[in-house]
Design an enzyme around this catalytic site. Structure first.
Site, PDB file in Angstrom:
ATOM      1  N   HIS A   1      32.691  46.867  61.111  1.00 55.58           N
ATOM      2  CA  HIS A   1      33.260  45.607  60.607  1.00 55.58           C
ATOM      3  C   HIS A   1      32.563  45.282  59.278  1.00 55.58           C
ATOM      4  O   HIS A   1      31.354  45.468  59.142  1.00 55.58           O
ATOM      5  CB  HIS A   1      33.014  44.501  61.635  1.00 55.58           C
ATOM      6  CG  HIS A   1      33.360  43.144  61.132  1.00 55.58           C
ATOM      7  ND1 HIS A   1      34.592  42.856  60.590  1.00 55.58           N
ATOM      8  CD2 HIS A   1      32.630  41.992  61.063  1.00 55.58           C
ATOM      9  CE1 HIS A   1      34.603  41.580  60.225  1.00 55.58           C
ATOM     10  NE2 HIS A   1      33.434  41.043  60.495  1.00 55.58           N
TER      11      HIS A   1
ATOM     12  N   CYS B   1      36.178  38.582  64.616  1.00 55.56           N
ATOM     13  CA  CYS B   1      35.915  39.859  63.922  1.00 55.56           C
ATOM     14  C   CYS B   1      35.950  41.057  64.866  1.00 55.56           C
ATOM     15  O   CYS B   1      36.055  42.192  64.415  1.00 55.56           O
ATOM     16  CB  CYS B   1      34.584  39.802  63.209  1.00 55.56           C
ATOM     17  SG  CYS B   1      34.540  38.452  62.035  1.00 55.56           S
TER      18      CYS B   1
ATOM     19  N   ASN C   1      35.445  40.235  53.760  1.00 51.47           N
ATOM     20  CA  ASN C   1      35.560  40.213  55.223  1.00 51.47           C
ATOM     21  C   ASN C   1      36.957  39.699  55.601  1.00 51.47           C
ATOM     22  O   ASN C   1      37.221  38.505  55.501  1.00 51.47           O
ATOM     23  CB  ASN C   1      34.456  39.302  55.773  1.00 51.47           C
ATOM     24  CG  ASN C   1      34.472  39.205  57.284  1.00 51.47           C
ATOM     25  OD1 ASN C   1      35.390  39.682  57.949  1.00 51.47           O
ATOM     26  ND2 ASN C   1      33.456  38.559  57.830  1.00 51.47           N
TER      27      ASN C   1
HETATM   28  O1  UT7 Z   1      32.284  38.360  60.197  1.00 50.35           O
HETATM   29  C1  UT7 Z   1      31.955  37.332  61.080  1.00 50.35           C
HETATM   30  C2  UT7 Z   1      30.505  37.182  61.265  1.00 50.35           C
HETATM   31  N1  UT7 Z   1      29.891  36.726  60.048  1.00 50.35           N
HETATM   32  C3  UT7 Z   1      28.876  37.382  59.552  1.00 50.35           C
HETATM   33  O2  UT7 Z   1      28.481  38.407  60.068  1.00 50.35           O
HETATM   34  C4  UT7 Z   1      28.186  36.760  58.362  1.00 50.35           C
HETATM   35  C5  UT7 Z   1      26.700  36.753  58.581  1.00 50.35           C
HETATM   36  N2  UT7 Z   1      25.973  36.037  57.559  1.00 50.35           N
HETATM   37  C6  UT7 Z   1      25.829  36.480  56.282  1.00 50.35           C
HETATM   38  O3  UT7 Z   1      26.438  37.455  55.896  1.00 50.35           O
HETATM   39  C7  UT7 Z   1      24.847  35.765  55.401  1.00 50.35           C
HETATM   40  O4  UT7 Z   1      24.085  34.884  56.179  1.00 50.35           O
HETATM   41  C8  UT7 Z   1      25.497  34.970  54.226  1.00 50.35           C
HETATM   42  C9  UT7 Z   1      26.081  35.940  53.222  1.00 50.35           C
HETATM   43  C10 UT7 Z   1      26.541  34.018  54.745  1.00 50.35           C
HETATM   44  C11 UT7 Z   1      24.387  34.181  53.522  1.00 50.35           C
HETATM   45  O5  UT7 Z   1      23.361  35.064  53.099  1.00 50.35           O
HETATM   46  P1  UT7 Z   1      21.839  34.787  53.470  1.00 50.35           P
HETATM   47  O6  UT7 Z   1      21.061  35.866  52.857  1.00 50.35           O
HETATM   48  O7  UT7 Z   1      21.726  34.617  54.946  1.00 50.35           O
HETATM   49  O8  UT7 Z   1      21.571  33.444  52.707  1.00 50.35           O
HETATM   50  P2  UT7 Z   1      20.972  32.098  53.285  1.00 50.35           P
HETATM   51  O9  UT7 Z   1      22.024  31.307  53.947  1.00 50.35           O
HETATM   52  O10 UT7 Z   1      19.704  32.381  54.028  1.00 50.35           O
HETATM   53  O11 UT7 Z   1      20.566  31.396  51.934  1.00 50.35           O
HETATM   54  C12 UT7 Z   1      19.525  31.931  51.068  1.00 50.35           C
HETATM   55  C13 UT7 Z   1      19.503  31.100  49.801  1.00 50.35           C
HETATM   56  C14 UT7 Z   1      19.493  29.594  50.050  1.00 50.35           C
HETATM   57  O12 UT7 Z   1      18.757  29.002  49.002  1.00 50.35           O
HETATM   58  P3  UT7 Z   1      17.236  28.541  49.235  1.00 50.35           P
HETATM   59  O13 UT7 Z   1      17.279  27.573  50.368  1.00 50.35           O
HETATM   60  O14 UT7 Z   1      16.482  29.793  49.572  1.00 50.35           O
HETATM   61  O15 UT7 Z   1      16.882  27.940  47.915  1.00 50.35           O
HETATM   62  C15 UT7 Z   1      20.935  29.194  49.930  1.00 50.35           C
HETATM   63  O16 UT7 Z   1      21.105  27.861  49.567  1.00 50.35           O
HETATM   64  O17 UT7 Z   1      20.705  31.350  49.045  1.00 50.35           O
HETATM   65  C16 UT7 Z   1      21.417  30.128  48.848  1.00 50.35           C
HETATM   66  N3  UT7 Z   1      22.854  30.408  48.939  1.00 50.35           N
HETATM   67  C17 UT7 Z   1      23.571  30.806  47.880  1.00 50.35           C
HETATM   68  N4  UT7 Z   1      23.256  30.977  46.585  1.00 50.35           N
HETATM   69  C18 UT7 Z   1      24.240  31.382  45.770  1.00 50.35           C
HETATM   70  C19 UT7 Z   1      23.633  30.399  50.025  1.00 50.35           C
HETATM   71  N5  UT7 Z   1      24.894  30.765  49.704  1.00 50.35           N
HETATM   72  C20 UT7 Z   1      24.869  31.011  48.374  1.00 50.35           C
HETATM   73  C21 UT7 Z   1      25.855  31.422  47.456  1.00 50.35           C
HETATM   74  N6  UT7 Z   1      25.498  31.595  46.168  1.00 50.35           N
HETATM   75  N7  UT7 Z   1      27.125  31.650  47.816  1.00 50.35           N
END
Ligand code: UT7
Length: 332
Positions: A256, A116, A286
């Protein structure tokens, strides 16, 4: 003799036509439009669907737009730097394939692998070529066909990424315009949180790697998010401080586009209101190396000569950085 700086003198872009909406993703994995919008800010992303089309096929129209705008003969291009993690092939470099496709027969070039932050690394490298006085026209293109390495059964990654390309032309300026300063960072200790397991020399492609779905991007989202928030904000604040730039001095933050919450944290740290932040994540998601030049492409008409822009990114590697630019021309 006045110092030569590297000015961006034109911008081009390309996104494929196909729109992969949150609604369509709801049919593919266990997710919802509401979750994606609130957690990332993304509403749709573009996907290059046509068989036989690769990253170079998006980079080429982006660069051709520049050639047309500047009435430039491709033979005048000295060098093409292509930032990508989704090259057409492992080798030769996509930059070489692009040169052949656009007829840049006098150009040399290479690919830059910095995920990125690839566009920032490439822009800084391209600027150094111009500043050396040896090169007059350098194309920097950021392009990724992320759909080629995304597992559309993995909701942690498939909701974020899209395909697209953005390109800029760098030319010498003696007016003190263009790339003013850059801070670029990397830490390979971050590799475990964002990588592709197979397909490299460590784990060449085999039946086993394909069966284990190891040719897709792997991301521990929460951990990457944590590092991205602090990394992007810290480096943006650092470039302001090092150059005595206050929030009022900055016309635009060009971040980004990985997650709206990361962008907001960076803007807050810099003291910038939302109106000064380029945000198109809702439309493209992204696109990895494509995000920053695609923002410049979307906002080109609004930019004015002398505007101070801060470009900032964080991504796989980890790699991160910020570049301060004085914009070189009025958009029309
Ligand atoms: O560009 C390169 C670098 N990459 C980045 O900068 C990406 C950085 N990361 C992110 O943008 C975020 O971490 C994500 C968008 C990938 C995920 O968001 P998050 O707020 O960090 O979610 P999480 O992984 O902490 O998950 C929170 C909850 C979980 O459920 P529980 O355990 O709280 O019940 C996940 O299972 O959301 C759930 N979850 C989803 N639910 C619906 C994770 N992905 C999804 C989804 N749809 N797609």
């Amino acid at each position: 003799m006045s110092k030569i700086t590297a000015a961006i003198t034109a911008v081009g872009g390309y996104v494929p036509e196909y729109r992969l909406t949150n609604k369509e993703l709801e049919q593919m994995v266990d997710t919802s439009d509401e979750w994606i919008k609130t957690r990332t800010g993304i509403e749709e992303r573009r996907i290059l669907k046509e068989p036989g089309k690769a990253s170079s096929d998006m980079a080429v129209p982006a660069i051709q737009e520049i050639l047309k705008k500047k009435n430039l003969d491709p033979k005048e291009i000295d060098c093409i730097i292509c930032a990508t993690v989704t090259p057409d092939m492992v080798f030769p470099a996509t930059a070489n394939l692009i040169s052949a496709k656009i007829g840049a027969t006098n150009a040399w070039g290479f690919d830059m692998s910095a995920a990125c932050s690839g566009f920032l690394y490439s822009l800084s490298t391209g600027a150094s070529l111009i500043e050396s006085g040896r090169y007059k026209k350098v194309i920097v293109v950021g392009v990724d066909k992320m759909s080629a390495i995304i597992d559309y059964t993995d909701r942690n990654t498939c909701i974020i990424f899209g395909d697209g390309a953005g390109a800029v032309l760098l030319e010498p300026s003696t007016e003190g315009l263009g790339v003013m300063d850059s801070i670029l960072k990397s830490d390979g200790a971050g590799a475990e949180y964002l990588h592709m397991k197979a397909g490299g020399s460590l784990k060449p492609a085999s039946i086993e790697t394909v069966t284990a779905r190891e040719h897709y991007a792997y991301q521990e989202g929460k951990t990457v998010f944590k590092f991205a928030v602090s990394g992007m904000a810290d480096v943006s604040a650092a470039i302001m401080e090092r150059n005595n730039l206050g929030a009022d001095d900055i016309a635009w933050l060009v971040p980004h586009q990985a997650n709206l919450r990361i962008i907001d944290a960076t803007a807050n740290r810099m003291g910038l209101p939302t109106e000064k932040v380029m945000i198109n994540i809702q439309r493209y998601g992204n696109t990895t190396a494509g995000t920053i030049p695609l923002c410049l492409w979307d906002w080109e008409k609004q930019l004015k000569k002398g505007d101070n822009l801060v470009l900032a990114a964080f991504g796989g590697g980890f790699t991160w950085g910020a570049i301060w630019i004085k914009w070189a021309y009025d958009g029309q």
